[in-house]
Scaffold this active site. Structure first.
Site, PDB file in Angstrom:
ATOM      1  N   TRP A 158       0.744  -1.337   0.146  1.00  0.00           N
ATOM      2  CA  TRP A 158       0.047   0.009   0.083  1.00  0.00           C
ATOM      3  C   TRP A 158       0.672   1.261  -0.075  1.00  0.00           C
ATOM      4  CZ3 TRP A 158      -4.947  -0.373  -1.389  1.00  0.00           C
ATOM      5  CH2 TRP A 158      -5.437  -1.731  -1.275  1.00  0.00           C
ATOM      6  N   HIS A 178      -6.213   4.643   0.991  1.00  0.00           N
ATOM      7  CA  HIS A 178      -7.587   4.030   0.270  1.00  0.00           C
ATOM      8  C   HIS A 178      -8.872   4.512   0.886  1.00  0.00           C
ATOM      9  CE1 HIS A 178      -7.445  -0.257   1.803  1.00  0.00           C
ATOM     10  NE2 HIS A 178      -7.404   0.744   2.827  1.00  0.00           N
ATOM     11  N   VAL A 261     -11.862  -8.614   0.463  1.00  0.00           N
ATOM     12  CA  VAL A 261     -12.987  -9.186  -0.557  1.00  0.00           C
ATOM     13  C   VAL A 261     -12.700 -10.498  -1.062  1.00  0.00           C
ATOM     14  CG1 VAL A 261     -13.926  -7.162  -1.417  1.00  0.00           C
ATOM     15  CG2 VAL A 261     -11.876  -8.216  -2.550  1.00  0.00           C
ATOM     16  N   ALA A 315     -18.238  -4.418  -2.429  1.00  0.00           N
ATOM     17  CA  ALA A 315     -17.744  -2.945  -2.218  1.00  0.00           C
ATOM     18  C   ALA A 315     -16.747  -2.858  -3.531  1.00  0.00           C
ATOM     19  CB  ALA A 315     -16.821  -3.036  -0.977  1.00  0.00           C
TER      20      ALA A 315
HETATM   21  C1  YSA Z   1     -11.041  -3.073  -3.512  1.00  0.00           C
HETATM   22  C2  YSA Z   1     -11.977  -3.769  -3.096  1.00  0.00           C
HETATM   23  C3  YSA Z   1     -13.041  -3.331  -2.181  1.00  0.00           C
HETATM   24  O1  YSA Z   1     -13.845  -4.143  -1.633  1.00  0.00           O
HETATM   25  C4  YSA Z   1     -13.154  -1.814  -2.009  1.00  0.00           C
HETATM   26  C5  YSA Z   1     -12.287  -1.047  -2.740  1.00  0.00           C
HETATM   27  C6  YSA Z   1     -11.142  -1.684  -3.408  1.00  0.00           C
HETATM   28  C7  YSA Z   1      -9.985  -0.632  -3.927  1.00  0.00           C
HETATM   29  C8  YSA Z   1      -8.730  -0.849  -3.091  1.00  0.00           C
HETATM   30  N1  YSA Z   1      -9.214  -0.127  -1.890  1.00  0.00           N
HETATM   31  C9  YSA Z   1      -7.758  -0.017  -3.739  1.00  0.00           C
HETATM   32  O2  YSA Z   1      -7.375   1.236  -3.363  1.00  0.00           O
HETATM   33  N2  YSA Z   1      -7.373  -0.562  -4.803  1.00  0.00           N
HETATM   34  S1  YSA Z   1      -6.239   0.039  -5.727  1.00  0.00           S
HETATM   35  O3  YSA Z   1      -4.905   0.202  -5.111  1.00  0.00           O
HETATM   36  O4  YSA Z   1      -6.346  -0.841  -7.009  1.00  0.00           O
HETATM   37  O5  YSA Z   1      -6.640   1.529  -6.377  1.00  0.00           O
HETATM   38  C10 YSA Z   1      -8.173   1.642  -6.714  1.00  0.00           C
HETATM   39  C11 YSA Z   1      -8.267   2.451  -7.887  1.00  0.00           C
HETATM   40  O6  YSA Z   1      -7.491   3.878  -7.638  1.00  0.00           O
HETATM   41  C12 YSA Z   1      -7.303   1.818  -9.079  1.00  0.00           C
HETATM   42  O7  YSA Z   1      -8.007   1.183  -9.892  1.00  0.00           O
HETATM   43  C13 YSA Z   1      -6.954   3.298 -10.021  1.00  0.00           C
HETATM   44  O8  YSA Z   1      -8.160   3.631 -10.617  1.00  0.00           O
HETATM   45  C14 YSA Z   1      -6.893   4.417  -8.750  1.00  0.00           C
HETATM   46  N3  YSA Z   1      -5.486   4.433  -8.159  1.00  0.00           N
HETATM   47  C15 YSA Z   1      -4.505   3.848  -7.659  1.00  0.00           C
HETATM   48  N4  YSA Z   1      -3.536   4.207  -7.583  1.00  0.00           N
HETATM   49  C16 YSA Z   1      -3.517   5.297  -8.117  1.00  0.00           C
HETATM   50  C17 YSA Z   1      -4.617   5.680  -8.789  1.00  0.00           C
HETATM   51  N5  YSA Z   1      -5.021   6.749  -9.355  1.00  0.00           N
HETATM   52  C18 YSA Z   1      -4.103   7.474  -9.463  1.00  0.00           C
HETATM   53  N6  YSA Z   1      -2.857   7.474  -9.124  1.00  0.00           N
HETATM   54  C19 YSA Z   1      -2.503   6.325  -8.325  1.00  0.00           C
HETATM   55  N7  YSA Z   1      -1.166   6.110  -7.770  1.00  0.00           N
END
Ligand code: YSA
Length: 351
Positions: A158, A178, A261, A315
């Site tokens: 993360w 997140h 999830v 979610a």
């Molecule tokens: C997954 C399952 C759940 O039940 C609920 C939520 C999630 C999402 C999880 N919390 C999460 O943050 N996943 S992620 O790291 O893949 O980020 C989700 C989305 O945020 C990505 O698909 C992208 O669209 C955006 N994102 C991630 N990192 C980013 C970004 N957008 C811009 N800059 C970044 N560094």
């Protein structure tokens, strides 16, 4: 010189001087010199007492007649000079109001804020309430309650930004990585059914490129009720994509892993920048990942006091900047926080 000759002489000079007076100040000086208390005609009239008794009435009438004539002449000339003076002053003080005024700079709503408003509206129609939560979070909510314990390797992915604490050994404080910690905060204080979306800023210690920022926005979605299934999740995200991008954009769900999830998926659309052909934004794949999603893990439901045998939930967490990029064709996520007014004006006009 007889009295009449004196009066004729005075009249000629007075009228010539009055004609020569060029402005209101000269006119006032003229009035002072001829008609004022010590003026020439006033002195002449006062001197009538020295004349012989038989001359006095004739000279008096002639003197008074001249006084009336000169007074009338002065009043007329003085008014004309004052009017001319006023015209001159007005002309000098004039403000040219014929030019167009300066147009005030109009602000516009930032594209990310506008997307958040649009998302809240779309989800409200689907029965979801919008709530917000803290950007500075405890590890308890950011990780523990999401089935990511302290010693779990999943914490490392993360790219967390830690906030210094006072060292008293309390919970670890982080900038939320997140919007998912709001799942636990909402469920802790609400009994099912739950349907919320949570927009907000998140932070990651991450290298920046065309599709990655270190601070960006997510929209969390959570629905918990009896008999919620994966079909509800897919239907909800498909409807969102249709409303945001129109029916022609293709969407894709692929298996993915998130500790909170089971099962988990990632959700993508075919890249609107290159129309699925492959570009630097989609890293040549033709697809751009918009978010992660899945069915809420039973451990997460249990951790907030829900019974996973009685209720289930889905979610998702979507990247808001990436939604705007796919909607508008902006091809670099760094533009949103770059504060370049030319970009903001351009995108405000395009919207
Ligand atoms: C997954 C399952 C759940 O039940 C609920 C939520 C999630 C999402 C999880 N919390 C999460 O943050 N996943 S992620 O790291 O893949 O980020 C989700 C989305 O945020 C990505 O698909 C992208 O669209 C955006 N994102 C991630 N990192 C980013 C970004 N957008 C811009 N800059 C970044 N560094």
């Amino acid at each position: 010189m007889t009295v009449q000759e004196q009066l004729d002489d005075l009249r000629r000079r007075a009228l010539a001087d009055l004609a020569a007076a060029a402005d209101a100040a000269a006119s006032a000086a003229w009035e002072h010199a001829y008609l004022g208390p010590k003026g020439e005609l006033t002195r002449f009239l006062r001197g009538l007492g020295a004349l012989a008794a038989e001359e006095r009435p004739v000279a008096g009438r002639a003197g008074n007649a001249l006084k009336q004539e000169l007074s009338a002449a002065w009043t007329e000339r003085d008014q004309a000079l004052r009017a001319a003076d006023l015209d001159l002053r007005l002309a000098a003080d004039a403000v040219d109001v014929t030019l167009p005024g300066r147009r005030p700079l109009l602000g516009a709503i930032h594209p990310v804020t506008r997307m958040i408003d649009d998302l809240s509206e779309i989800f409200a129609l689907l029965g979801f309430q919008t709530v917000v939560g803290p950007e500075v979070e405890t590890a308890h909510y950011n990780f523990d309650l999401l089935n990511i314990p302290a010693d779990h390797p999943a914490r490392d992915v993360w790219d967390t930004i830690h906030v210094e604490t006072d060292g008293t050994g309390g919970d670890e404080i982080v900038l939320r990585t997140h919007t998912s910690p709001m799942q636990a905060r909402v469920m802790e204080r609400t009994q099912p059914p739950v349907r919320v979306v949570v927009p907000g800023r998140v932070y990651r210690y991450e290298a920046q490129d065309a599709s990655h920022e270190w601070a960006f926005h997510q929209l969390e979605g959570l629905a918990v009720d009896r008999n919620i299934t994966m079909a509800d999740l897919k239907g909800t995200l498909a409807e969102l994509a249709r409303q945001l991008f129109g029916p022609e954009r293709r969407i894709r769900f692929r298996c993915d892993f998130f500790p909170f999830v089971e099962p988990g998926v990632d959700f993508a659309v075919d890249c609107a920048i290159c129309n699925g052909q492959g570009c630097r934004v989609c890293k040549g794949s033709g697809w751009l990942e918009l978010g992660g999603a899945g069915m809420v893990h039973p451990n997460v439901l249990r951790a907030v006091g829900y019974d996973p045998d009685a209720v289930s939930g889905f979610a998702f967490g979507l990247g808001i900047e990436r939604l705007v990029m796919m909607q508008t064709g902006v091809d670099d996520v760094r533009a949103f926080a770059g504060n370049d007014l030319r970009f903001l004006r351009q995108i405000a006009r395009a919207a």
